[in-house]
Design an enzyme around this catalytic site. Structure first.
Site, PDB file in Angstrom:
ATOM      1  N   ARG A 186       0.315 -10.497  13.051  1.00  0.00           N
ATOM      2  CA  ARG A 186      -0.728 -10.256  11.992  1.00  0.00           C
ATOM      3  C   ARG A 186      -0.207 -10.282  10.988  1.00  0.00           C
ATOM      4  O   ARG A 186      -0.326  -9.992  10.063  1.00  0.00           O
ATOM      5  CB  ARG A 186      -1.096  -9.106  12.170  1.00  0.00           C
ATOM      6  CG  ARG A 186      -2.080  -9.061  13.724  1.00  0.00           C
ATOM      7  CD  ARG A 186      -2.715  -7.951  14.214  1.00  0.00           C
ATOM      8  NE  ARG A 186      -3.477  -6.683  12.952  1.00  0.00           N
ATOM      9  CZ  ARG A 186      -4.355  -6.746  11.969  1.00  0.00           C
ATOM     10  NH1 ARG A 186      -5.023  -8.405  11.807  1.00  0.00           N
ATOM     11  NH2 ARG A 186      -4.543  -6.724  11.350  1.00  0.00           N
ATOM     12  N   TRP A 231       1.408   6.495  12.536  1.00  0.00           N
ATOM     13  CA  TRP A 231       0.175   6.344  11.768  1.00  0.00           C
ATOM     14  C   TRP A 231      -0.034   5.425  12.151  1.00  0.00           C
ATOM     15  O   TRP A 231       0.790   4.007  11.784  1.00  0.00           O
ATOM     16  CB  TRP A 231       0.212   6.832   9.945  1.00  0.00           C
ATOM     17  CG  TRP A 231      -1.324   7.004   9.560  1.00  0.00           C
ATOM     18  CD1 TRP A 231      -2.094   7.978  10.103  1.00  0.00           C
ATOM     19  CD2 TRP A 231      -1.858   5.470   8.877  1.00  0.00           C
ATOM     20  NE1 TRP A 231      -3.622   7.273   9.269  1.00  0.00           N
ATOM     21  CE2 TRP A 231      -2.931   6.157   8.711  1.00  0.00           C
ATOM     22  CE3 TRP A 231      -1.160   5.154   8.609  1.00  0.00           C
ATOM     23  CZ2 TRP A 231      -4.158   5.439   8.594  1.00  0.00           C
ATOM     24  CZ3 TRP A 231      -2.041   3.709   8.031  1.00  0.00           C
ATOM     25  CH2 TRP A 231      -3.268   4.010   7.789  1.00  0.00           C
ATOM     26  N   HIS A 256      -3.280  -9.956   8.960  1.00  0.00           N
ATOM     27  CA  HIS A 256      -4.284  -8.467   8.397  1.00  0.00           C
ATOM     28  C   HIS A 256      -4.785  -8.768   7.904  1.00  0.00           C
ATOM     29  O   HIS A 256      -4.686  -9.826   6.143  1.00  0.00           O
ATOM     30  CB  HIS A 256      -3.109  -7.838   8.229  1.00  0.00           C
ATOM     31  CG  HIS A 256      -3.018  -5.971   7.586  1.00  0.00           C
ATOM     32  ND1 HIS A 256      -1.962  -6.080   6.727  1.00  0.00           N
ATOM     33  CD2 HIS A 256      -3.727  -5.224   7.790  1.00  0.00           C
ATOM     34  CE1 HIS A 256      -2.071  -4.676   6.357  1.00  0.00           C
ATOM     35  NE2 HIS A 256      -3.546  -4.631   6.676  1.00  0.00           N
ATOM     36  N   ARG A 281     -13.952  -5.336  15.129  1.00  0.00           N
ATOM     37  CA  ARG A 281     -12.899  -4.130  15.737  1.00  0.00           C
ATOM     38  C   ARG A 281     -13.990  -2.697  15.632  1.00  0.00           C
ATOM     39  O   ARG A 281     -14.546  -2.139  14.946  1.00  0.00           O
ATOM     40  CB  ARG A 281     -11.669  -4.219  14.220  1.00  0.00           C
ATOM     41  CG  ARG A 281     -10.828  -3.332  14.548  1.00  0.00           C
ATOM     42  CD  ARG A 281      -9.762  -2.948  13.860  1.00  0.00           C
ATOM     43  NE  ARG A 281      -9.904  -1.779  13.374  1.00  0.00           N
ATOM     44  CZ  ARG A 281      -9.413  -1.355  12.412  1.00  0.00           C
ATOM     45  NH1 ARG A 281      -8.131  -1.220  12.681  1.00  0.00           N
ATOM     46  NH2 ARG A 281      -9.602  -0.211  11.802  1.00  0.00           N
ATOM     47  N   TYR A 323      -7.220   8.049  13.157  1.00  0.00           N
ATOM     48  CA  TYR A 323      -7.289   6.523  12.681  1.00  0.00           C
ATOM     49  C   TYR A 323      -8.779   5.474  12.352  1.00  0.00           C
ATOM     50  O   TYR A 323      -8.752   5.645  13.511  1.00  0.00           O
ATOM     51  CB  TYR A 323      -6.529   5.583  12.523  1.00  0.00           C
ATOM     52  CG  TYR A 323      -6.151   4.502  12.156  1.00  0.00           C
ATOM     53  CD1 TYR A 323      -5.811   3.788  10.833  1.00  0.00           C
ATOM     54  CD2 TYR A 323      -6.556   3.253  13.401  1.00  0.00           C
ATOM     55  CE1 TYR A 323      -5.782   2.861  10.388  1.00  0.00           C
ATOM     56  CE2 TYR A 323      -6.951   2.000  12.655  1.00  0.00           C
ATOM     57  CZ  TYR A 323      -6.412   1.429  11.542  1.00  0.00           C
ATOM     58  OH  TYR A 323      -6.950   0.177  11.409  1.00  0.00           O
ATOM     59  N   GLU A 353       1.659  -6.526  11.310  1.00  0.00           N
ATOM     60  CA  GLU A 353       0.374  -6.167   9.552  1.00  0.00           C
ATOM     61  C   GLU A 353       1.807  -5.708   9.374  1.00  0.00           C
ATOM     62  O   GLU A 353       2.176  -5.850   7.748  1.00  0.00           O
ATOM     63  CB  GLU A 353      -0.334  -5.383  10.107  1.00  0.00           C
ATOM     64  CG  GLU A 353       0.105  -3.691  10.440  1.00  0.00           C
ATOM     65  CD  GLU A 353      -1.620  -3.557  10.437  1.00  0.00           C
ATOM     66  OE1 GLU A 353      -2.769  -3.949  11.030  1.00  0.00           O
ATOM     67  OE2 GLU A 353      -1.761  -2.411  10.121  1.00  0.00           O
ATOM     68  N   HIS A 380      -2.672   1.691  16.044  1.00  0.00           N
ATOM     69  CA  HIS A 380      -2.544   1.292  15.562  1.00  0.00           C
ATOM     70  C   HIS A 380      -0.561   2.390  15.995  1.00  0.00           C
ATOM     71  O   HIS A 380      -0.745   3.462  15.091  1.00  0.00           O
ATOM     72  CB  HIS A 380      -3.411   2.720  14.322  1.00  0.00           C
ATOM     73  CG  HIS A 380      -2.504   2.291  12.834  1.00  0.00           C
ATOM     74  ND1 HIS A 380      -2.167   3.226  11.804  1.00  0.00           N
ATOM     75  CD2 HIS A 380      -2.937   1.099  12.025  1.00  0.00           C
ATOM     76  CE1 HIS A 380      -1.970   2.608  10.956  1.00  0.00           C
ATOM     77  NE2 HIS A 380      -2.982   1.051  11.298  1.00  0.00           N
ATOM     78  N   ASN A 419       0.614  -0.834  -0.031  1.00  0.00           N
ATOM     79  CA  ASN A 419      -0.040   0.199  -0.413  1.00  0.00           C
ATOM     80  C   ASN A 419       1.163   0.957  -0.265  1.00  0.00           C
ATOM     81  O   ASN A 419       2.097   1.200   0.630  1.00  0.00           O
ATOM     82  CB  ASN A 419      -0.785  -0.024   1.805  1.00  0.00           C
ATOM     83  CG  ASN A 419      -2.219   1.126   1.075  1.00  0.00           C
ATOM     84  OD1 ASN A 419      -2.356   1.465  -0.077  1.00  0.00           O
ATOM     85  ND2 ASN A 419      -3.060   1.305   2.237  1.00  0.00           N
ATOM     86  N   HIS A 423     -14.872  -4.185  10.452  1.00  0.00           N
ATOM     87  CA  HIS A 423     -14.000  -3.143  10.857  1.00  0.00           C
ATOM     88  C   HIS A 423     -15.892  -2.570  11.743  1.00  0.00           C
ATOM     89  O   HIS A 423     -16.501  -2.414  10.086  1.00  0.00           O
ATOM     90  CB  HIS A 423     -13.975  -2.394   9.387  1.00  0.00           C
ATOM     91  CG  HIS A 423     -12.457  -2.577   9.942  1.00  0.00           C
ATOM     92  ND1 HIS A 423     -11.711  -1.791   8.853  1.00  0.00           N
ATOM     93  CD2 HIS A 423     -11.315  -3.849   9.967  1.00  0.00           C
ATOM     94  CE1 HIS A 423     -10.511  -2.516   8.852  1.00  0.00           C
ATOM     95  NE2 HIS A 423     -10.783  -3.575   9.630  1.00  0.00           N
ATOM     96  N   ASP A 437      -6.654  -3.321   1.175  1.00  0.00           N
ATOM     97  CA  ASP A 437      -5.642  -2.944   0.466  1.00  0.00           C
ATOM     98  C   ASP A 437      -4.477  -4.379   0.105  1.00  0.00           C
ATOM     99  O   ASP A 437      -3.132  -4.108  -0.553  1.00  0.00           O
ATOM    100  CB  ASP A 437      -4.430  -2.132   1.076  1.00  0.00           C
ATOM    101  CG  ASP A 437      -3.809  -2.713   2.358  1.00  0.00           C
ATOM    102  OD1 ASP A 437      -4.492  -2.175   3.516  1.00  0.00           O
ATOM    103  OD2 ASP A 437      -3.092  -2.430   2.492  1.00  0.00           O
ATOM    104  N   GLU A 465      -8.881 -10.738   9.949  1.00  0.00           N
ATOM    105  CA  GLU A 465      -9.236  -9.540   9.232  1.00  0.00           C
ATOM    106  C   GLU A 465     -10.418  -9.926   7.892  1.00  0.00           C
ATOM    107  O   GLU A 465      -9.557 -10.640   7.137  1.00  0.00           O
ATOM    108  CB  GLU A 465      -8.140  -8.702   9.589  1.00  0.00           C
ATOM    109  CG  GLU A 465      -9.435  -7.059   9.154  1.00  0.00           C
ATOM    110  CD  GLU A 465      -7.338  -6.279   8.840  1.00  0.00           C
ATOM    111  OE1 GLU A 465      -6.614  -6.491   9.638  1.00  0.00           O
ATOM    112  OE2 GLU A 465      -8.818  -5.209   9.293  1.00  0.00           O
TER     113      GLU A 465
HETATM  114  C1  GCO Z   1      -5.532  -2.656   9.985  1.00  0.00           C
HETATM  115  C2  GCO Z   1      -4.582  -1.679   9.449  1.00  0.00           C
HETATM  116  C3  GCO Z   1      -4.571  -1.002   8.014  1.00  0.00           C
HETATM  117  C4  GCO Z   1      -3.569  -0.707   7.283  1.00  0.00           C
HETATM  118  C5  GCO Z   1      -3.654  -0.416   6.339  1.00  0.00           C
HETATM  119  C6  GCO Z   1      -2.066  -0.223   6.199  1.00  0.00           C
HETATM  120  O1  GCO Z   1      -5.675  -3.353  10.913  1.00  0.00           O
HETATM  121  O2  GCO Z   1      -6.841  -3.518   9.079  1.00  0.00           O
HETATM  122  O3  GCO Z   1      -4.268  -1.339  10.158  1.00  0.00           O
HETATM  123  O4  GCO Z   1      -6.129  -0.430   8.125  1.00  0.00           O
HETATM  124  O5  GCO Z   1      -3.282   0.352   8.163  1.00  0.00           O
HETATM  125  O6  GCO Z   1      -3.907  -1.484   5.637  1.00  0.00           O
HETATM  126  O7  GCO Z   1      -1.935  -0.350   4.370  1.00  0.00           O
HETATM  127 MG    MG Z   2      -3.864  -2.928  12.058  1.00  0.00          MG
END
Ligand code: GCO
Ligand code: MG
Length: 402
Positions: free
Chosen positions: A283, A402, A312, A147, A159, A262, A212, A37, A122, A316, A339
């Site tokens: 993850r 981030w 993860h 989540r 976020y 992730e 995050h 991503n 989500h 993306d 996820e």
């Molecule tokens: C999650 C993630 C995503 C990532 C993103 C980065 O837990 O799904 O934190 O939101 O930030 O996939 O490319």
């Molecule tokens: Mg995440």
């Protein structure tokens, strides 16, 4: 069987995807997802310039040897670009292997260890009320695990919270957008959110939360402690994980389960976390961890330390990666949860697939290989568009995680 041709497809049906395709002299082909991503074209160039020429003429059944060739043979090991490229190749090889043996990939990884793959959805809202509604909608769709991310009072955007009425999407076209952050405000608001969610939905639904990478170990320890009575399934990425030892402090203070990884790309990013039993869920994805060959070894190592997987699965990662994750989740013993952020309709039509969601679980389907196709003509109507993840600053302007 020999590899005769390989190519990379980049398309953007709502967001960018990097799809690797291997073809053989027996007419079989395999697909792999190499999407990284916000840095997609780096993987494309790595594959096109440096990997494809070395693959022609090789036996696609040699998944282990080809993995070692690309990992050790390059001299320059690890890193997200390298490992996503290796992941894409490895996935395509397993897809071919499954097709050649006429069996779904989960059968090559140990066969079914369960009836279905538990997934989490989500739910996002601008404030607690909206987030409660969003969680209720996901439960209404049949999800058993959700989540929850909520806007923070006093901060404009943060976020996980979608802009407008669109589903939350972790990348935006154009240059990176900026959001504002206050740890103090965040730490005050999250316990309230989960108290309200438990009151509203009871104890049966699994609730998860993603920090995050925005806390220090001692802040994460405080949050984990305050969330203990709400029994989260996990608290994700409490701190940036370059310093694996950071998790020790969190662990010493709280029984809230912890998930991370992730952004990891090899076992070396996690080996101390696993060995020291500082986390509960790992993850890493099939794509970014270098494919099924590598992720299977990571999961087996994690199993020694009571750690389960929680791969993860944001949008993306393409449907090819999703399919690989589902075959993997079906087969390994220490699977925890997967996820699931559904792709948009355009993406689903570019990548026709056999996997499906039903009553909280996903199923990879029984098509030989991974069970995903790519409609190249349709893909060509969605050309690549530069896109970035947002960045984050503290209220005083300091660039933050981030
Ligand atoms: C999650 C993630 C995503 C990532 C993103 C980065 O837990 O799904 O934190 O939101 O930030 O996939 O490319
Ligand atoms: Mg995440």
């Amino acid at each position: 069987m020999k590899i005769t041709k390989a190519a990379v497809n980049v398309c953007s049906p709502g967001r960018n995807f990097v799809t690797f395709k291997l073809e053989t002299d027996e007419g079989l082909y395999g697909l792999g997802d190499g999407t990284l991503n916000g840095r997609e074209l780096a993987v494309v160039s790595y594959l096109t310039e440096h990997v494809i020429p070395c693959l022609i003429g090789r036996d696609p059944f040699q998944t282990e040897d080809i993995w070692q060739y690309l990992y050790r043979g390059a001299y320059w090991r690890r890193g997200p670009v390298t490992m996503s490229a290796i992941g894409a190749v490895d996935m395509a090889l397993w897809d071919i292997k499954g097709k050649a043996l006429n069996t779904p990939v989960y059968n090559l990884l140990g066969g079914k260890s369960r009836n279905g793959v538990l997934v989490y959805a989500h739910a996002n809202g601008a404030d607690i009320e909206e987030t409660i509604d969003a969680v209720g909608r996901k439960i209404g769709l049949g999800y058993l695990a959700v989540r929850a991310q909520s806007g923070i009072p006093g901060l404009d955007s943060t976020y996980g919270v979608a802009k407008g009425n669109k589903p939350y999407e972790p990348a935006e076209r154009g240059l990176p957008s900026e959001s504002l952050w206050s740890t103090e405000k965040y730490l005050r608001s999250v316990p309230d959110l989960f108290e309200r969610l438990r009151k509203q939905f009871g104890e049966d639904v699994h609730l998860l939360h993603d920090c995050h990478h925005r806390l220090t170990p001692i802040e994460a320890a405080r949050m984990g402690k305050e969330l203990e009575s709400h029994h989260l399934f996990w608290m994700e990425d409490p701190v940036p994980a370059e310093l694996q030892e950071g998790f020790k402090v969190i662990r010493q203070h709280t029984t809230t389960p912890i998930a991370t990884g992730e952004v990891f790309n090899t076992i070396w990013d996690a080996q101390e976390l696993l060995r020291e039993q500082w986390i509960d869920y790992i993850r890493m994805t099939v794509t970014h961890a270098g494919g099924l060959t590598a992720l299977k070894k990571i999961a087996d190592f994690a199993a020694l330390f009571h750690v389960r997987t929680g791969c993860h699965g944001a949008t993306d990662l393409s449907p090819v990666s999703m399919a690989a994750a589902l075959h993997f989740g079906m087969a390994i013993h220490n699977f925890g949860i997967q996820e699931h952020m559904p792709h948009n309709a355009e993406t689903d039509s570019v990548f026709p697939h056999g996997y499906a969601f039903e009553e909280g679980y996903m199923y990879p389907g029984d098509t030989p290989g991974l069970g995903v196709e790519i409609d190249e003509k349709l893909a060509a109507t969605y050309p690549y568009q530069r896109a970035y993840l947002p960045i984050n600053r503290k209220l005083d302007g300091t660039l933050f995680d981030w």
